[in-house]
Design a protein around this motif. Structure first.
Motif, PDB file in Angstrom:
ATOM      1  N   ASP A  33       0.841  -1.189   0.000  1.00 56.68           N
ATOM      2  CA  ASP A  33       0.000   0.000   0.000  1.00 56.68           C
ATOM      3  C   ASP A  33       0.879   1.243   0.000  1.00 56.68           C
ATOM      4  OD1 ASP A  33      -2.179  -1.625   0.075  1.00 56.68           O
ATOM      5  OD2 ASP A  33      -2.507  -1.429   2.236  1.00 56.68           O
ATOM      6  N   SER A  34       0.331   2.332  -0.510  1.00 57.07           N
ATOM      7  CA  SER A  34       1.110   3.563  -0.651  1.00 57.07           C
ATOM      8  C   SER A  34       1.497   4.173   0.692  1.00 57.07           C
ATOM      9  CB  SER A  34       0.311   4.584  -1.466  1.00 57.07           C
ATOM     10  OG  SER A  34      -0.912   4.896  -0.801  1.00 57.07           O
ATOM     11  N   ASP A  35       0.857   3.742   1.776  1.00 56.52           N
ATOM     12  CA  ASP A  35       1.185   4.284   3.093  1.00 56.52           C
ATOM     13  C   ASP A  35       1.894   3.257   3.974  1.00 56.52           C
ATOM     14  OD1 ASP A  35      -0.942   2.586   3.437  1.00 56.52           O
ATOM     15  OD2 ASP A  35      -2.098   3.946   4.711  1.00 56.52           O
ATOM     16  N   ARG A  36       2.504   2.249   3.329  1.00 56.85           N
ATOM     17  CA  ARG A  36       3.224   1.225   4.077  1.00 56.85           C
ATOM     18  C   ARG A  36       4.574   0.954   3.419  1.00 56.85           C
ATOM     19  NH1 ARG A  36       0.184  -1.054   7.854  1.00 56.85           N
ATOM     20  NH2 ARG A  36       1.568  -2.845   8.126  1.00 56.85           N
ATOM     21  N   PHE A  37       5.475   0.373   4.208  1.00 56.52           N
ATOM     22  CA  PHE A  37       6.784  -0.037   3.697  1.00 56.52           C
ATOM     23  C   PHE A  37       6.990  -1.508   4.043  1.00 56.52           C
ATOM     24  CE2 PHE A  37      11.259  -0.907   4.763  1.00 56.52           C
ATOM     25  CZ  PHE A  37      11.818  -0.739   3.504  1.00 56.52           C
ATOM     26  N   ARG A  38       7.558  -2.236   3.090  1.00 57.12           N
ATOM     27  CA  ARG A  38       7.736  -3.678   3.287  1.00 57.12           C
ATOM     28  C   ARG A  38       9.208  -4.054   3.057  1.00 57.12           C
ATOM     29  NH1 ARG A  38       4.391  -8.316   2.907  1.00 57.12           N
ATOM     30  NH2 ARG A  38       5.435 -10.172   2.082  1.00 57.12           N
ATOM     31  N   LEU A  39       9.735  -4.812   3.989  1.00 57.69           N
ATOM     32  CA  LEU A  39      11.111  -5.305   3.903  1.00 57.69           C
ATOM     33  C   LEU A  39      11.085  -6.823   3.957  1.00 57.69           C
ATOM     34  CD1 LEU A  39      14.231  -4.817   4.073  1.00 57.69           C
ATOM     35  CD2 LEU A  39      13.952  -4.791   6.566  1.00 57.69           C
ATOM     36  N   GLU A  40      11.661  -7.447   2.948  1.00 61.03           N
ATOM     37  CA  GLU A  40      11.761  -8.911   2.906  1.00 61.03           C
ATOM     38  C   GLU A  40      13.222  -9.311   2.875  1.00 61.03           C
ATOM     39  OE1 GLU A  40       9.610 -10.706  -0.235  1.00 61.03           O
ATOM     40  OE2 GLU A  40       7.650  -9.932   0.413  1.00 61.03           O
ATOM     41  N   TYR A  75       9.049  -7.816   7.154  1.00 58.03           N
ATOM     42  CA  TYR A  75       8.800  -6.738   8.110  1.00 58.03           C
ATOM     43  C   TYR A  75       8.056  -5.635   7.369  1.00 58.03           C
ATOM     44  CZ  TYR A  75       9.813  -3.043  11.536  1.00 58.03           C
ATOM     45  OH  TYR A  75       9.710  -2.030  12.466  1.00 58.03           O
ATOM     46  N   GLU A  76       6.809  -5.386   7.770  1.00 60.77           N
ATOM     47  CA  GLU A  76       5.996  -4.378   7.105  1.00 60.77           C
ATOM     48  C   GLU A  76       5.429  -3.418   8.138  1.00 60.77           C
ATOM     49  OE1 GLU A  76       2.003  -4.189   4.286  1.00 60.77           O
ATOM     50  OE2 GLU A  76       3.443  -5.822   3.986  1.00 60.77           O
ATOM     51  N   ILE A  77       5.559  -2.115   7.865  1.00 62.07           N
ATOM     52  CA  ILE A  77       5.125  -1.099   8.826  1.00 62.07           C
ATOM     53  C   ILE A  77       4.425   0.046   8.100  1.00 62.07           C
ATOM     54  CG2 ILE A  77       6.890  -1.540  10.568  1.00 62.07           C
ATOM     55  CD1 ILE A  77       8.517   0.748   9.348  1.00 62.07           C
ATOM     56  N   PRO A  78       3.544   0.772   8.793  1.00 60.78           N
ATOM     57  CA  PRO A  78       2.968   1.984   8.193  1.00 60.78           C
ATOM     58  C   PRO A  78       4.042   3.059   8.076  1.00 60.78           C
ATOM     59  CG  PRO A  78       2.291   1.767  10.482  1.00 60.78           C
ATOM     60  CD  PRO A  78       2.997   0.492  10.126  1.00 60.78           C
ATOM     61  N   MET A  79       3.969   3.853   7.012  1.00 62.64           N
ATOM     62  CA  MET A  79       4.983   4.886   6.803  1.00 62.64           C
ATOM     63  C   MET A  79       4.395   6.023   5.984  1.00 62.64           C
ATOM     64  SD  MET A  79       8.890   4.408   5.489  1.00 62.64           S
ATOM     65  CE  MET A  79       9.250   3.613   7.062  1.00 62.64           C
ATOM     66  N   ARG A  80       4.561   7.245   6.458  1.00 65.92           N
ATOM     67  CA  ARG A  80       4.028   8.419   5.777  1.00 65.92           C
ATOM     68  C   ARG A  80       5.079   9.226   5.043  1.00 65.92           C
ATOM     69  NH1 ARG A  80      -0.400  10.992  10.037  1.00 65.92           N
ATOM     70  NH2 ARG A  80      -1.795   9.177  10.128  1.00 65.92           N
ATOM     71  N   SER A  81       6.328   9.078   5.457  1.00 62.21           N
ATOM     72  CA  SER A  81       7.403   9.835   4.808  1.00 62.21           C
ATOM     73  C   SER A  81       8.670   8.994   4.824  1.00 62.21           C
ATOM     74  CB  SER A  81       7.630  11.169   5.533  1.00 62.21           C
ATOM     75  OG  SER A  81       7.957  10.943   6.892  1.00 62.21           O
ATOM     76  N   PHE A  98      17.020   2.255   3.594  1.00 61.65           N
ATOM     77  CA  PHE A  98      16.337   3.511   3.301  1.00 61.65           C
ATOM     78  C   PHE A  98      14.917   3.186   2.844  1.00 61.65           C
ATOM     79  CE2 PHE A  98      20.859   4.071   2.850  1.00 61.65           C
ATOM     80  CZ  PHE A  98      21.064   5.138   3.707  1.00 61.65           C
ATOM     81  N   ALA A  99      13.968   3.558   3.683  1.00 58.73           N
ATOM     82  CA  ALA A  99      12.576   3.172   3.490  1.00 58.73           C
ATOM     83  C   ALA A  99      11.753   4.331   2.934  1.00 58.73           C
ATOM     84  CB  ALA A  99      11.977   2.708   4.822  1.00 58.73           C
ATOM     85  N   ARG A 100      10.788   3.976   2.076  1.00 53.86           N
ATOM     86  CA  ARG A 100       9.868   4.966   1.510  1.00 53.86           C
ATOM     87  C   ARG A 100       8.446   4.407   1.537  1.00 53.86           C
ATOM     88  NH1 ARG A 100      11.441   9.243  -1.300  1.00 53.86           N
ATOM     89  NH2 ARG A 100      13.667   9.600  -1.650  1.00 53.86           N
ATOM     90  N   PRO A 101       7.433   5.262   1.712  1.00 49.61           N
ATOM     91  CA  PRO A 101       6.051   4.788   1.653  1.00 49.61           C
ATOM     92  C   PRO A 101       5.774   4.119   0.307  1.00 49.61           C
ATOM     93  CG  PRO A 101       6.139   7.019   2.519  1.00 49.61           C
ATOM     94  CD  PRO A 101       7.505   6.711   2.009  1.00 49.61           C
ATOM     95  N   GLY A 102       5.153   2.959   0.345  1.00 51.10           N
ATOM     96  CA  GLY A 102       4.801   2.247  -0.877  1.00 51.10           C
ATOM     97  C   GLY A 102       5.917   1.423  -1.477  1.00 51.10           C
ATOM     98  N   ALA A 103       7.105   1.466  -0.879  1.00 54.51           N
ATOM     99  CA  ALA A 103       8.249   0.738  -1.441  1.00 54.51           C
ATOM    100  C   ALA A 103       8.362  -0.652  -0.835  1.00 54.51           C
ATOM    101  CB  ALA A 103       9.543   1.513  -1.220  1.00 54.51           C
ATOM    102  N   GLU A 104       8.981  -1.530  -1.604  1.00 56.10           N
ATOM    103  CA  GLU A 104       9.278  -2.884  -1.145  1.00 56.10           C
ATOM    104  C   GLU A 104      10.761  -3.142  -1.384  1.00 56.10           C
ATOM    105  OE1 GLU A 104       7.631  -7.481  -1.717  1.00 56.10           O
ATOM    106  OE2 GLU A 104       6.642  -5.777  -2.694  1.00 56.10           O
ATOM    107  N   VAL A 105      11.461  -3.524  -0.350  1.00 54.75           N
ATOM    108  CA  VAL A 105      12.911  -3.704  -0.403  1.00 54.75           C
ATOM    109  C   VAL A 105      13.255  -5.135  -0.028  1.00 54.75           C
ATOM    110  CG1 VAL A 105      15.083  -3.042   0.711  1.00 54.75           C
ATOM    111  CG2 VAL A 105      13.442  -1.286   0.037  1.00 54.75           C
TER     112      VAL A 105
END
Length: 346
Positions: A33-40, A75-81, A98-105
């Motif tokens: 989602d555009s307001d979340r960040f996901r790390l795998e 690891y997935e968390i809400p993120m606004r900026s 380096f995390a961004r909203p809507g990004a998957e790393v």
């Protein structure tokens, strides 16, 4: 077949086609989602365990955990900026993300070679991975020069902000004058960056916290709600320490200070700052170990205001202060710290 029937049939086929295309678009667009960040992550030679993760800029509160199962983690968390996260591995080595909203790393690598982890998913993580590989090939004295070169070539980058903190503010022999020059350069490209603005304000104080400088005045509250000031450190010999329950060397330092305080009593002044993310955990540790001095812990980890006030950027950390309030030594190893205090208390 009448024209009306043909039109009706064509309409149904058109509607079906449109619905099919919509379903396909929804399927393709499935992701974070555009307001979340996901790390795998996928690691070789690590079946299960857990990592810690914290943010250098408030992207998450305190310290979180990332469980690893069968070499994989999500690891997935809400993120606004945008935010910089730092993963702490079981051997206490760190890896910035380096995390961004809507990004998957995605992180890939071998658990036995943590320095060679590859991070993919955003330009910033790609740049940092490339730079880390270059730094791995350098001798330690060469690293600051290479890092400074990157910062000067990329003053607008989030990577540069992390590098400035990691290599010029958190090193044992932090070069604050060099850091001030880099902050000025980066602010021209990132004039609204709150961290750079804050560092510009703090760096003069950091310089004042060096050896031979007067201990800066400060006020804080300890874990029992009592006021703590620099006046606690006006004995014959004094020490201010920074520790955390997850840092063995820092807890070893605390144990040595307990013995010294028992031996020298009121001749030795001590104040501690704990970087645990949960003040209640710190309070329990203070009570369990019967620490006879005041301990500050606000749960803000590296964002604890007192750290910036005193020019402290690592754990363990220490300041040895004489009876005049002058800093006579900094960041000694536990045994060195003990020897220095004993010498002052003769």
């Amino acid at each position: 077949m009448t024209m009306a029937r043909i039109a009706h049939t064509g309409g149904r086929r058109g509607l079906s086609l449109a619905l099919g295309l919509l379903a396909l678009l929804l399927l393709v667009s499935c992701g974070v989602d555009s307001d979340r960040f996901r790390l795998e992550g996928r690691l070789r030679n690590m079946h299960q365990g857990e990592f810690w993760v914290y943010s250098t800029d408030g992207g998450i509160d305190g310290i979180d955990t990332i469980p690893v199962r069968e070499g994989r983690f999500v690891y997935e968390i809400p993120m606004r900026s945008p935010s910089t996260l730092v993963i702490v591995f079981p051997n206490y080595s760190e890896l910035p993300v380096f995390a961004r909203p809507g990004a998957e790393v995605e992180i890939k690598g071998d658990a036995t070679h943590l320095r060679e982890m590859a991070i993919n998913g955003t330009d910033e993580n790609g740049e940092m991975t490339k730079l880390r590989m270059e730094l791995n090939r350098l001798m330690p004295p060469e690293v600051p020069g290479k890092v400074e070169e990157y910062i000067r070539e990329n003053p607008e980058s989030e990577v540069s902000v992390y590098l400035l903190q990691r290599y010029f503010l958190q090193e044992d022999a932090a070069d604050y004058k060099r850091a001030m020059a880099l902050v000025e350069l980066m602010l021209k490209e990132q004039p609204d960056n709150g961290r750079l603005i804050e560092w510009k304000k703090q760096l003069p104080a950091l310089c004042r916290g060096m050896v031979k400088a007067k201990l800066p005045a400060f006020t804080a509250s300890d874990v029992k709600g009592r006021t703590v000031t620099q006046d606690e450190l006006k004995k014959k010999a004094n020490v201010l320490t920074v520790w955390a329950s997850w840092s063995f060397q820092s807890t070893d330092m605390q144990r040595r200070l307990i013995r010294l305080k028992h031996d020298y009593g009121e001749r030795l002044g001590v104040v501690s700052i704990c970087l645990d993310a949960r003040p209640q955990d710190c309070r329990q540790r203070v009570e369990r170990d019967s620490l006879p001095w005041k301990t500050v812990c606000d749960g803000r980890v590296w964002q604890t205001p007192l750290l910036a006030k005193l020019g402290i950027s690592e754990v363990p950390a220490s300041m040895v202060i004489d009876s005049r309030g002058v800093i006579v030594a900094r960041d000694l190893a536990p045994q060195e710290l003990e020897d220095e205090l004993k010498k002052m208390l003769k």
